[in-house]
Design an enzyme around this catalytic site. Sequence first.
Site, mmCIF file in Angstrom:
data_model
loop_
_atom_site.group_PDB
_atom_site.id
_atom_site.type_symbol
_atom_site.label_atom_id
_atom_site.label_comp_id
_atom_site.label_asym_id
_atom_site.label_seq_id
_atom_site.Cartn_x
_atom_site.Cartn_y
_atom_site.Cartn_z
ATOM 1 N NE ARG A 106 -4.108 1.839 0.922
ATOM 2 C CZ ARG A 106 -5.076 2.163 0.068
ATOM 3 N NH1 ARG A 106 -5.036 1.778 -1.202
ATOM 4 N NH2 ARG A 106 -6.114 2.855 0.483
ATOM 5 C CB THR A 154 -9.342 -0.593 -7.496
ATOM 6 O OG1 THR A 154 -9.220 0.599 -6.723
ATOM 7 C CG2 THR A 154 -8.660 -1.715 -6.789
ATOM 8 C CB THR A 157 -5.863 0.796 -6.385
ATOM 9 O OG1 THR A 157 -6.753 1.840 -6.745
ATOM 10 C CG2 THR A 157 -5.217 1.144 -5.056
ATOM 11 C CB VAL A 158 -3.423 4.747 -9.580
ATOM 12 C CG1 VAL A 158 -2.012 4.277 -9.897
ATOM 13 C CG2 VAL A 158 -4.359 4.420 -10.742
ATOM 14 C CG ASN A 159 -8.051 6.458 -4.542
ATOM 15 O OD1 ASN A 159 -8.915 5.612 -4.320
ATOM 16 N ND2 ASN A 159 -8.121 7.666 -4.022
ATOM 17 C CG ASP A 216 -8.476 5.383 -0.434
ATOM 18 O OD1 ASP A 216 -9.583 5.856 -0.744
ATOM 19 O OD2 ASP A 216 -8.011 4.365 -0.972
ATOM 20 C CB SER A 223 -12.657 -0.968 0.340
ATOM 21 O OG SER A 223 -13.168 0.071 1.108
ATOM 22 N N GLY A 239 -13.918 -1.597 -7.031
ATOM 23 C CA GLY A 239 -15.263 -1.116 -6.699
ATOM 24 C C GLY A 239 -15.351 -0.311 -5.412
ATOM 25 N N GLY A 240 -14.224 0.241 -4.933
ATOM 26 C CA GLY A 240 -14.278 1.075 -3.724
ATOM 27 C C GLY A 240 -14.940 0.314 -2.582
HETATM 28 N N1 GLY Z 1 -8.316 3.148 -3.322
HETATM 29 C C1 GLY Z 1 -9.292 2.166 -3.171
HETATM 30 C C2 GLY Z 1 -9.088 1.320 -1.974
HETATM 31 O O1 GLY Z 1 -7.968 1.194 -1.518
HETATM 32 O O2 GLY Z 1 -10.019 0.768 -1.440
#
Ligand code: GLY
Length: 559
Positions: A95, A368, A386-388, A410, A440, A460-461
């Site tokens: 992360r 993501t 992800t890059v968010n 985030d 998430s 999917g956040g």
């Molecule tokens: N950026 C999306 C997540 O980490 O959940």
Amino acid sequence: MRKLIFILFLLTVSCKTKMAAPSGMVTHKAMVVSARSEASKIGANILARGGNAFDAMIATELALAVAYPYAGNISGGGFMVYRLNDGKTGALDYREKAPLAATRNMYLDASGKVIPGKSWFGATATAVPGTIAGIFEVHKKFGSLPFSTLIQPAIDLAQKGVIITHKQDSTIKYYKKQILKVSGSNNFFAKDIKEKDTVRFTQLANTLERIKNNGRDEFYNGTTARLLVNFVQSKGGYITMEDLQKYEAKWRDPVEFRYKKLKIISMSPPSSGGITLGQIMKMIEPYNISKYGHNQAKTIQLITEAERRAYADRNYFLGDPDFVEIPTAKLLDKSYLKSRMSGFTFKQPTLSSSVSHGNIEIVESDETTHYSIVDPFGNAVSVTTTVNGAYGSKLYCDELGIFLNNEMDDFSSKPGTPNMFGLIGAKANRIEPEKRMLSSMTPTIVEKNGKLWMVVGTPGGSTIITSVLQTILNVYEFKMSMQEAVNAPRFHHQWLPDDIKMEPGRFSKKVKEELTKLGYKINEHNSRIIGKVDAILVRRNGSLEAGADKRGDDTAAGF
Ligand code: GLY
């Protein structure tokens, strides 16, 4: 004897009825399922050359960075959950981290208000990337093929070019204005890119080539590091050479819990995925959900009520475990979860306002990306990266050929105030230098009767957790094949806003009427799709069935 034969016959019949015929791609030894066919094929090809799941992970991750700039990356971060063929499990946290210069109020103005867009667009939103550290950590611990062999296919793909799909064409068009606004009208993505075009990523190929030649240090202490820091700082961002030099991926213990005959292995904090999934599954476990029927009102109601309670806990308690104490055992404790469900009745909804903890409102996004891998040796990896946001911060660095992440969003910029996704965070996830922001992402592996059974995950956040949940239940409780389970319509509840989001037009009128009559609010307006699940099911005969989500360009490859 006759009796015994009859019992055996009955058992055979009932076993047969319990096993749905596969409707996704089936292979017999190995499989990769990802958001892009190029990446799945590159991963599968590494497996065919004798590589293991971890080798394929590295090759797939890098191929997605080329073929899927929407979310694939070398400039973001992610999580990997693995299960070795001997049953040992583990997890890697790569992360992103807040830069050393980060402060609690860095996204607030002088009057304490959140500055719109500062944690979302451009260099100010960018956190210290973890992906390259992650793949080198994987290679050091588990890699069996030379790193150069694993990165070369991505370099070749970037040089040869990627053919733009219809869906890619739409997303580029959709985000182009924002990309141009943030990155300027001369950047690489300013040119006319459309369906069926072959797009070559020469600068990205050069960056990958340098990483091939100089290793991990190239990204964290070499030419690439200096180019990245100069670029970020010239655009007003915070990342320094010291930030890059200090970055480390971390091996973590995954969250593990039982659901009936299943053992679920999922991601631990700084992702909320494993704990929240565990809470929901443990809350619904006492109910005979398969009897209620798939996507029937009673089923949706039960899952909704468990989700409401789990998401209320999510943001209050969860954050980076290196900074906050997380009561994981308590949150997953059977009697705690029983007490959380004590007010539940099928007669009416529980009001979210009466469910304590957290002040969380999350609007889902489908950014993501996730991929699942099973190798011929029986090892499995589940990775979400992800890059968010879609194309991260929308800031493209031409010299390196990458979008910068906007993962700082985030964090909770101001506890109690929503971020761009509507997420209102708590103290546990406030900004601190070198802290990892709450996620998430829910890369998950499931065992059944002690054996590898499913590898699953999705973008999917906030809806990641509930999409993974429904996919597992669809196969285990509702006896679907892997592909059917992925195709099935999805719904989502996250405590606040207090509504049930449903994929539009995919739930029956009767079910919606039953839920509305009980007092539930149905929202079919802001969730065109929920999740893009990529999963693999190990069938009883040992073959592998893919669930590749047709909501995206997701594809399986294997042999
Ligand atoms: N950026 C999306 C997540 O980490 O959940």
